[in-house]
Design an enzyme around this catalytic site. Structure first.
Site, PDB file in Angstrom:
ATOM      1  N   HIS A 158       0.851  -1.191   0.000  1.00 36.79           N
ATOM      2  CA  HIS A 158       0.000   0.000   0.000  1.00 36.79           C
ATOM      3  C   HIS A 158       0.883   1.235   0.000  1.00 36.79           C
ATOM      4  O   HIS A 158       1.910   1.273   0.660  1.00 36.79           O
ATOM      5  CB  HIS A 158      -0.920   0.016   1.218  1.00 36.79           C
ATOM      6  CG  HIS A 158      -2.011   1.040   1.090  1.00 36.79           C
ATOM      7  ND1 HIS A 158      -3.189   0.781   0.420  1.00 36.79           N
ATOM      8  CD2 HIS A 158      -2.092   2.316   1.516  1.00 36.79           C
ATOM      9  CE1 HIS A 158      -3.947   1.865   0.452  1.00 36.79           C
ATOM     10  NE2 HIS A 158      -3.299   2.811   1.109  1.00 36.79           N
ATOM     11  N   ASP A 193     -13.737   3.621   6.997  1.00 34.05           N
ATOM     12  CA  ASP A 193     -12.696   4.313   6.240  1.00 34.05           C
ATOM     13  C   ASP A 193     -13.251   4.872   4.943  1.00 34.05           C
ATOM     14  O   ASP A 193     -12.874   5.960   4.520  1.00 34.05           O
ATOM     15  CB  ASP A 193     -11.493   3.396   5.961  1.00 34.05           C
ATOM     16  CG  ASP A 193     -10.410   4.153   5.219  1.00 34.05           C
ATOM     17  OD1 ASP A 193      -9.986   5.203   5.740  1.00 34.05           O
ATOM     18  OD2 ASP A 193     -10.026   3.744   4.117  1.00 34.05           O
ATOM     19  N   ARG A 243     -12.487  13.373   4.441  1.00 33.60           N
ATOM     20  CA  ARG A 243     -11.183  14.020   4.636  1.00 33.60           C
ATOM     21  C   ARG A 243     -10.708  14.682   3.351  1.00 33.60           C
ATOM     22  O   ARG A 243     -10.092  15.750   3.373  1.00 33.60           O
ATOM     23  CB  ARG A 243     -10.142  12.983   5.105  1.00 33.60           C
ATOM     24  CG  ARG A 243     -10.329  12.592   6.559  1.00 33.60           C
ATOM     25  CD  ARG A 243      -9.503  11.370   6.901  1.00 33.60           C
ATOM     26  NE  ARG A 243      -8.095  11.592   6.668  1.00 33.60           N
ATOM     27  CZ  ARG A 243      -7.241  10.649   6.230  1.00 33.60           C
ATOM     28  NH1 ARG A 243      -7.669   9.427   6.002  1.00 33.60           N
ATOM     29  NH2 ARG A 243      -5.988  10.941   6.047  1.00 33.60           N
ATOM     30  N   SER A 269      -6.357   4.987   8.611  1.00 30.08           N
ATOM     31  CA  SER A 269      -7.064   4.745   7.350  1.00 30.08           C
ATOM     32  C   SER A 269      -6.441   3.569   6.607  1.00 30.08           C
ATOM     33  O   SER A 269      -7.129   2.619   6.217  1.00 30.08           O
ATOM     34  CB  SER A 269      -6.991   6.021   6.497  1.00 30.08           C
ATOM     35  OG  SER A 269      -7.285   5.753   5.158  1.00 30.08           O
ATOM     36  N   LYS A 313      -7.919  -0.734   6.610  1.00 30.06           N
ATOM     37  CA  LYS A 313      -8.257  -1.453   5.369  1.00 30.06           C
ATOM     38  C   LYS A 313      -7.381  -2.687   5.214  1.00 30.06           C
ATOM     39  O   LYS A 313      -7.834  -3.754   4.868  1.00 30.06           O
ATOM     40  CB  LYS A 313      -7.939  -0.576   4.146  1.00 30.06           C
ATOM     41  CG  LYS A 313      -8.876   0.530   3.854  1.00 30.06           C
ATOM     42  CD  LYS A 313      -8.652   1.049   2.447  1.00 30.06           C
ATOM     43  CE  LYS A 313      -7.471   1.977   2.319  1.00 30.06           C
ATOM     44  NZ  LYS A 313      -7.726   3.340   2.779  1.00 30.06           N
TER      45      LYS A 313
END
Ligand code: URA
Length: 450
Positions: A94, A173, A180, A195, A199
């Site tokens: 990620h 999220d 956001r 966040s 996930k």
């Protein structure tokens, strides 16, 4: 911790009191944080109250305990997948978000071709940065909203699947991320950590490679801030028993040459064909090597890099990508013939005002210019124009002559193009001398178990 011991998860709170408490710099209890996350996920707390709390959290910061509580509340807002039916290691990567940052589209199929299972849950464009889901949706027919049972089927069929947060996985999220994006509350290491990790921990993975961006196009502008975020996330993952590594990588200029959804998919196809920009290939190989190493498919990172290069050069990674696209409803002909991907109606060049070297590119402005063209969102309800974006012809360190093109805008609206052009003209800095090169990979932060 101030009062978490006294608070119980069943206690009820006044949302305004919780907002005020954070505004005044006090530490919130686990139960107060759960109250906000659960109430917002269920639609009982309105956007404006959560926006106020998010801003207080950005300005005041969160403690480690609050960050852990926020991550847990977001993780348990939905289900945590059990992928133990898969014999192969489940590994994901990620990124904290950047401009032209498209490695996921290469890495999921690459790692799957290398024998790993990659259950990737990604986000949409956030602030000035692009999002994997928006990129994938530029492939005609591609669906990112698969049910969990379909997600499993795709994983069984081809070893990788790429979806967004569903109503089932980290739904908190999904809502918070969109809010956001439009309330100036992205740039907080604590919110980013919660966040991303909520996930990722919901995915049922064994290991996670994090690409933490730093520089003018990243949320973390300095290497020090990026290292802080990286350590926070590595620590959070390890606490949950995952193998973790974070690479701090440069985002002082866009990654690769293309910025914009369909343009970036086209660039990934070039990488999967064994060509494409050198920096993008290099980062894909490095991140892919770590995925293979953490997943036990390579003894060392160096060996992982060789395997990753072979998976690209043999066409195996591209084949996996094509298969995944097909299984997720996309038109695989667009992979073989990228002209089938959305194309903008018009092109406009931005030229250099003088002769010299590109000494800097304000990378965030390039991302914002892409959003202005329609490639990103201003409000969370906005739709994306998949065809628009920017192709950079000159990158930092390149020599340029007066009047030579620096980049080309791909656009569909004259008014938007005029605004984006002005921004890009300002974002390029031309100097007499070439700047010293900056390494793409700045630092590696391995978890204790790696
Ligand atoms: N990527 C995410 O998934 N979340 C953030 O907050 C920032 C980048």
């Amino acid at each position: 911790m101030s009062d978490s011991a006294e608070s119980t998860p069943s206690a009820t709170f006044r949302t305004t009191d919780v907002i005020r408490k954070k505004r005044d710099g006090q530490e919130l209890s686990r139960a107060e944080i759960a109250h906000l996350v659960d109430g917002y996920t269920r639609g009982e707390i309105p956007d404006y109250q959560i926006s106020a709390w998010l801003m207080a959290a950005v300005v005041r910061g969160l403690t480690r305990t609050e960050t852990a509580a926020l991550t847990d509340a977001m993780l348990h807002s939905g289900q945590v997948l059990d992928l133990s039916e898969f014999a192969a290691p489940r590994v994901d990567k990620h990124s904290t978000g950047g401009v032209g940052d498209k490695t996921s589209l290469v890495l999921a199929p690459l790692a799957a071709a290398g024998g790993l299972v990659v259950p990737m849950i990604s986000g949409r464009g956030l602030g000035h940065t692009g999002g994997t889901l928006d990129k994938l949706e530029s492939i005609p027919g591609f669906r990112v909203d698969l049910s969990i049972s379909r997600f499993r089927e795709v994983l069984r069929e081809c070893g990788c699947a790429m979806i967004g947060q569903t109503a089932e996985i980290a739904p908190a999220d999904r809502k918070l991320y969109a809010l956001r994006d439009v309330t100036g509350t992205v740039e907080s290491p604590f919110l980013i950590c919660a966040s991303i990790m909520s996930k990722k921990l919901a995915e049922g993975i064994d290991a996670l490679v994090l690409d933490v961006k730093t520089g003018s196009g990243a949320f973390m502008k300095t290497e020090q801030d990026a290292a802080f975020l990286a350590e926070l996330m590595v620590e959070t993952g390890e606490r949950m028993g995952k193998k973790m590594v974070a690479l701090i990588t440069s985002m002082d200029e866009p990654l690769g040459h293309s910025v914009g959804n369909a343009l970036e998919v086209k660039e990934c196809i070039r990488i999967l064909l064994g060509s494409g920009p050198a920096d993008l290939r290099e980062l894909c190989l490095e991140l892919g090597a770590w995925m293979l190493h953490l997943g036990g498919r390579a003894d060392t990172v160096a060996q992982g890099k060789q395997i990753a290069a072979k998976l690209i050069d043999s066409g195996q990674a591209l084949e996996k990508f094509r298969r995944m696209v097909e299984l997720q409803g996309g038109d695989p002909r667009a992979i073989d013939d990228p002209t089938r991907l959305p194309n903008s109606s018009y092109l406009l060049e931005v030229v250099s005002p003088k002769t010299g070297y590109v000494s800097a590119i304000q990378c965030e402005d390039v991302g914002t210019a892409c959003a202005i063209l329609g490639g990103g969102r201003e409000k969370k309800e906005d739709s994306i124009d998949p065809a628009v974006g920017i192709v950079l012809h000159k990158r930092v360190g390149d020599r340029v002559a007066e009047g030579e093109p620096l980049c080309t805008l791909h656009y569909n609206s004259d008014a938007r193009a005029a605004q984006a052009k002005q921004m890009l003209e300002r974002s390029y800095e031309i100097a007499e001398a070439s700047p010293p090169p900056v390494p793409l990979i700045r630092k590696i932060i391995p978890g204790g178990s790696v």
